[in-house]
Write a protein that holds these residues in place. Structure first.
Motif, PDB file in Angstrom:
ATOM      1  N   LEU A 460      -6.892 -10.183   5.306  1.00 39.19           N
ATOM      2  CA  LEU A 460      -7.181 -11.335   4.449  1.00 39.19           C
ATOM      3  C   LEU A 460      -7.352 -12.576   5.320  1.00 39.19           C
ATOM      4  O   LEU A 460      -6.376 -13.283   5.611  1.00 39.19           O
ATOM      5  CB  LEU A 460      -6.043 -11.557   3.446  1.00 39.19           C
ATOM      6  CG  LEU A 460      -5.807 -10.433   2.431  1.00 39.19           C
ATOM      7  CD1 LEU A 460      -4.529 -10.683   1.657  1.00 39.19           C
ATOM      8  CD2 LEU A 460      -6.991 -10.309   1.495  1.00 39.19           C
ATOM      9  N   GLY A 463      -6.806 -15.341   1.953  1.00 34.64           N
ATOM     10  CA  GLY A 463      -5.658 -14.844   1.219  1.00 34.64           C
ATOM     11  C   GLY A 463      -5.216 -15.695   0.051  1.00 34.64           C
ATOM     12  O   GLY A 463      -4.520 -15.219  -0.844  1.00 34.64           O
ATOM     13  N   ALA A 500      -4.663 -13.601  -3.541  1.00 30.70           N
ATOM     14  CA  ALA A 500      -5.119 -12.252  -3.179  1.00 30.70           C
ATOM     15  C   ALA A 500      -4.331 -11.174  -3.910  1.00 30.70           C
ATOM     16  O   ALA A 500      -4.875 -10.101  -4.231  1.00 30.70           O
ATOM     17  CB  ALA A 500      -5.003 -12.052  -1.660  1.00 30.70           C
ATOM     18  N   SER A 503      -5.605  -9.803  -7.360  1.00 28.03           N
ATOM     19  CA  SER A 503      -6.873  -9.060  -7.391  1.00 28.03           C
ATOM     20  C   SER A 503      -6.695  -7.726  -8.113  1.00 28.03           C
ATOM     21  O   SER A 503      -5.585  -7.188  -8.186  1.00 28.03           O
ATOM     22  CB  SER A 503      -7.367  -8.818  -5.968  1.00 28.03           C
ATOM     23  OG  SER A 503      -6.448  -8.004  -5.263  1.00 28.03           O
ATOM     24  N   LEU A 512      -4.776  -4.057  -0.595  1.00 27.60           N
ATOM     25  CA  LEU A 512      -5.593  -5.204  -0.214  1.00 27.60           C
ATOM     26  C   LEU A 512      -6.661  -4.741   0.772  1.00 27.60           C
ATOM     27  O   LEU A 512      -6.400  -3.898   1.627  1.00 27.60           O
ATOM     28  CB  LEU A 512      -4.732  -6.291   0.431  1.00 27.60           C
ATOM     29  CG  LEU A 512      -3.651  -6.912  -0.460  1.00 27.60           C
ATOM     30  CD1 LEU A 512      -2.731  -7.810   0.369  1.00 27.60           C
ATOM     31  CD2 LEU A 512      -4.263  -7.703  -1.606  1.00 27.60           C
ATOM     32  N   THR A 516     -11.046  -8.347  -0.687  1.00 22.14           N
ATOM     33  CA  THR A 516     -10.169  -9.050  -1.632  1.00 22.14           C
ATOM     34  C   THR A 516     -10.470 -10.541  -1.659  1.00 22.14           C
ATOM     35  O   THR A 516     -10.476 -11.164  -2.717  1.00 22.14           O
ATOM     36  CB  THR A 516      -8.696  -8.792  -1.277  1.00 22.14           C
ATOM     37  OG1 THR A 516      -8.439  -7.384  -1.332  1.00 22.14           O
ATOM     38  CG2 THR A 516      -7.769  -9.495  -2.250  1.00 22.14           C
ATOM     39  N   ASP A 517     -10.718 -11.127  -0.486  1.00 22.16           N
ATOM     40  CA  ASP A 517     -11.107 -12.537  -0.459  1.00 22.16           C
ATOM     41  C   ASP A 517     -12.441 -12.770  -1.165  1.00 22.16           C
ATOM     42  O   ASP A 517     -12.687 -13.865  -1.679  1.00 22.16           O
ATOM     43  CB  ASP A 517     -11.191 -13.037   0.992  1.00 22.16           C
ATOM     44  CG  ASP A 517      -9.842 -13.516   1.527  1.00 22.16           C
ATOM     45  OD1 ASP A 517      -8.997 -13.940   0.717  1.00 22.16           O
ATOM     46  OD2 ASP A 517      -9.645 -13.449   2.750  1.00 22.16           O
ATOM     47  N   SER A 520     -11.668 -13.364  -4.707  1.00 27.43           N
ATOM     48  CA  SER A 520     -11.207 -14.750  -4.893  1.00 27.43           C
ATOM     49  C   SER A 520     -12.390 -15.711  -4.915  1.00 27.43           C
ATOM     50  O   SER A 520     -12.412 -16.661  -5.709  1.00 27.43           O
ATOM     51  CB  SER A 520     -10.238 -15.140  -3.775  1.00 27.43           C
ATOM     52  OG  SER A 520      -9.129 -14.265  -3.732  1.00 27.43           O
TER      53      SER A 520
END
Length: 650
Positions: A460, A463, A500, A503, A512, A516-517, A520
């Motif tokens: 991340l 994050g 994060a 998610s 993760l 994942t970012d 976001s």
């Protein structure tokens, strides 16, 4: 005969009036002619595409829309100039401007004008707003610089190089409600402004003396950076007393007493050293002083502790700077600096402090970082200190203790994206329009892509990407903040608060990934387009990801309409719904619950970079962009009869 004479006189009077009207019309140039004449006094205006459509054969206004870039219109009437961020310079032709009888507000912010302040009082008493911030104007202002400007309400002159005293002619403006003169070189005392609802920002000048009692309720940040100012809301002014003659006997007795006290202190220190007692918790007491809200942080406690345990300060009380290009200061400077609490978040409190380096900094205090040892923490912070990108907020310094950490960054004075999307706005603060939102999301995505490139070992790189962690500078360029903290935040705390961990992949599988970012980013895109605050940031437990993304999906599934978009973007002015729909699709692709189907970051960046401000290929005008300081320009939506001389229903 009488009737003939009377007719003759009427004919003569008609001819006379006609002649006067013709003469008056001949002597007064039209608004288009005056504006083009004014443009000719500006450098870079002719070659600049920003003012390239100024053409006297085209009407200035159509309804509330301007046909000439940089003009403000209402009900078909021109009322203001908004020539911001156009690279303009030269001399402002105030003589020509003074002939524009409908000119009520003028902004030339974020340009390259220099030299002394133009003789703005020539424009007349009808002007309501004057915005000159972020240029290179310099020199002293005449004391009568604003004499006769009885109707002006807002004067913004921040971020120039003005010197000398603040003109007292400002005191004679009865309707003045806002004066911004921060980041100049004004000296002398502050005049006793007594206007109702008056707000001033005079930070970072060379002002001195007591702050007038009329301004004692203003924010301390409005006066920060003036080392010689005192009185509420800053530190109290020192009281001076007349020196009295002291008898020689008293001096001798005081000297003897001082020697005895010194001997006692030395003996006490010897005992402390001999018995090897634990050192006083200077460090802890010093950092705790950051909780206080006075203008000086813990100066009294720090001074006492410093005299007794200076060796402890050298060992543990040290700020580590991670950037070589920055002027350094020490913990003592930080603890003595005027400061204010900015807020308290899920990680800890934030403070704005005015250290002696010429500009304010922000201190973030973290208590949830005890899972990493000192050497690993130092190494991670040094790696963050190497990052340098226009859209990434740089780390300046850090402070390490086992119990808590301090991270130091620059202060970004235009607030967060969240505050502009969801905060309360007053009448003179327009909402973010489409060009500004597009500019912001492009910058955020570039900054995120840079973090991905420079931090390849982190799952991340950010994050915790959300709108409150996107800061905006005075040009509304975004700066991504609070990045790469997952390795140093305690995991239990991270799982509870960091974006994060909201998610779909973590909610469903406690997993993760490098995408994942991207999720976001997708939520941020939807927030930017809809103007809705994502409950994703708040809720915990399964299904927390569904709120904003599911709502958008439900609207889109029924029909591809503009109902999903934030009405405050004023999309009809920019003819941009096609481009907005493209960004909406990108955001939905980034929010895809199935990680395998979710687009990767570089794909999202490539698509976002292709977006335009208008559905038209050759659209290039930014003159209506919201890239101006918060509250530094009027909006045609916010006009009141008190601010302008013509009625909204005229």
């Amino acid at each position: 005969m009488a009737s003939s004479a009377r007719n003759h006189r009427c004919l003569l009077l008609f001819c006379l009036l006609t002649t006067m009207m013709i003469t008056s019309s001949y002597g007064q140039e039209s608004e288009p002619a005056l504006l083009i004449k004014f443009k000719s006094s500006l450098e870079n205006a002719t070659s600049s595409s920003s003012l390239g459509n100024w053409n006297s054969s085209v009407p200035l206004c159509t309804g509330n829309d301007s046909n000439w870039n940089g003009l403000l219109c209402l009900n078909g009437q021109f009322y203001g100039l908004r020539l911001e961020s156009m690279g303009l310079s030269g001399n402002l032709d105030v003589d020509t401007l003074s002939q524009l009888t409908n000119l009520l507000t003028m902004s030339i912010m974020n340009n390259n004008f220099e030299g002394p302040l133009p003789n703005v009082k020539k424009i007349g008493g009808r002007l309501r707003g004057l915005f000159l911030s972020n240029n290179r104007f310099s020199g002293e202002l005449p004391d009568d610089a604003f004499a006769g400007m009885k109707s002006i309400r807002r004067i913004l002159m921040a971020n120039n190089e003005f010197t000398g005293k603040i003109p007292t002619s400002l005191l004679g403006i009865p309707k003045l409600v806002e004066l911004q003169i921060q980041n100049n070189k004004f000296n002398g005392t502050i005049p006793a402004f007594n206007q109702q609802d008056f707000q001033i920002n005079a930070a970072n000048n060379r002002l001195e003396g007591p702050i007038p009692s009329q301004l004692s309720t203003q924010s301390a940040s409005s006066f920060a950076g003036n080392l010689e100012l005192c009185g509420k809301p800053m530190a109290a002014c020192a009281t001076s007393k007349k020196k009295k003659k002291i008898p020689i006997v008293a001096i001798i007795l005081a000297s003897i007493g001082g020697l005895i006290i010194l001997a006692i202190i030395l003996f006490a220190l010897f005992l402390v050293h001999k018995q090897r007692k634990k050192p006083t918790q200077y460090e802890k007491s010093s950092v705790k002083n950051l909780n206080k809200k006075p203008s000086v942080l813990g100066e009294e406690k720090y001074t006492k502790s410093r005299h007794h345990h200076h060796h402890h300060h050298d060992k543990a009380g040290k700020l580590y700077f991670v950037r070589r290009d920055r002027e350094k200061f020490d913990l003592e400077d930080l603890l003595r600096a005027p400061a204010e609490v900015l807020g308290s978040g899920s990680f800890g409190s934030s403070y704005k402090a005015d250290v002696p380096i010429g500009k304010p900094i922000v201190v973030r205090r973290f208590r949830q970082m005890s899972n990493m040892g000192k050497e690993d923490f130092h190494e991670h912070m040094r790696s963050l200190g190497k990052l340098s990108h226009p859209n990434v907020l740089p780390l300046v310094a850090f402070y390490y203790r086992r119990e808590e950490k301090l991270l130091v960054t620059d202060f970004v004075d235009n607030g967060s994206l969240a505050s502009h999307l969801h905060g309360k706005r007053n009448f003179n603060q327009p909402s973010l329009d489409w060009p500004s939102r597009l500019k912001i999301i492009k910058g955020v995505t570039r900054g995120l892509a840079y973090l991905y490139k420079e931090l390849p070992t982190l799952t991340l790189p950010h994050g915790h990407l959300k709108s409150s962690n996107v800061l905006l500078d005075y040009k509304f360029e975004p700066l991504v903040a609070d990045y790469a903290l997952v390795p140093v935040i305690n995991k239990d705390h991270a799982k509870q608060f960091m974006v994060a961990y909201k998610s779909p992949e973590y909610m469903q599988n406690e997993r993760l990934t490098r995408k994942t970012d991207v999720w976001s980013l997708g939520i941020l895109i939807l927030e930017l387009l809809t103007g809705r605050f994502p409950a994703n940031y708040l809720k915990q437990g399964k299904g927390a990801n569904a709120d904003l993304a599911m709502w958008v999906n439900s609207v889109v599934r029924e029909e591809w309409t503009g109902e999903v978009f934030d009405k405050d973007m004023n999309t009809t002015k920019h003819n941009c719904e096609g481009e907005m729909l493209k960004l909406l699709k990108i955001g939905m692709c980034c929010c895809e619950m199935d990680v395998a189907k979710r687009c990767d970051l570089m794909e999202a960046l490539h698509k976002i970079e292709e977006l335009k401000e208008s559905d038209e290929e050759d659209y290039s005008s930014n003159s209506y962009s919201y890239a101006s300081h918060q509250g530094e320009m009027y909006s045609s939506k916010a006009i009141t009869d008190d601010d302008f001389s013509f009625s909204r229903n005229a």
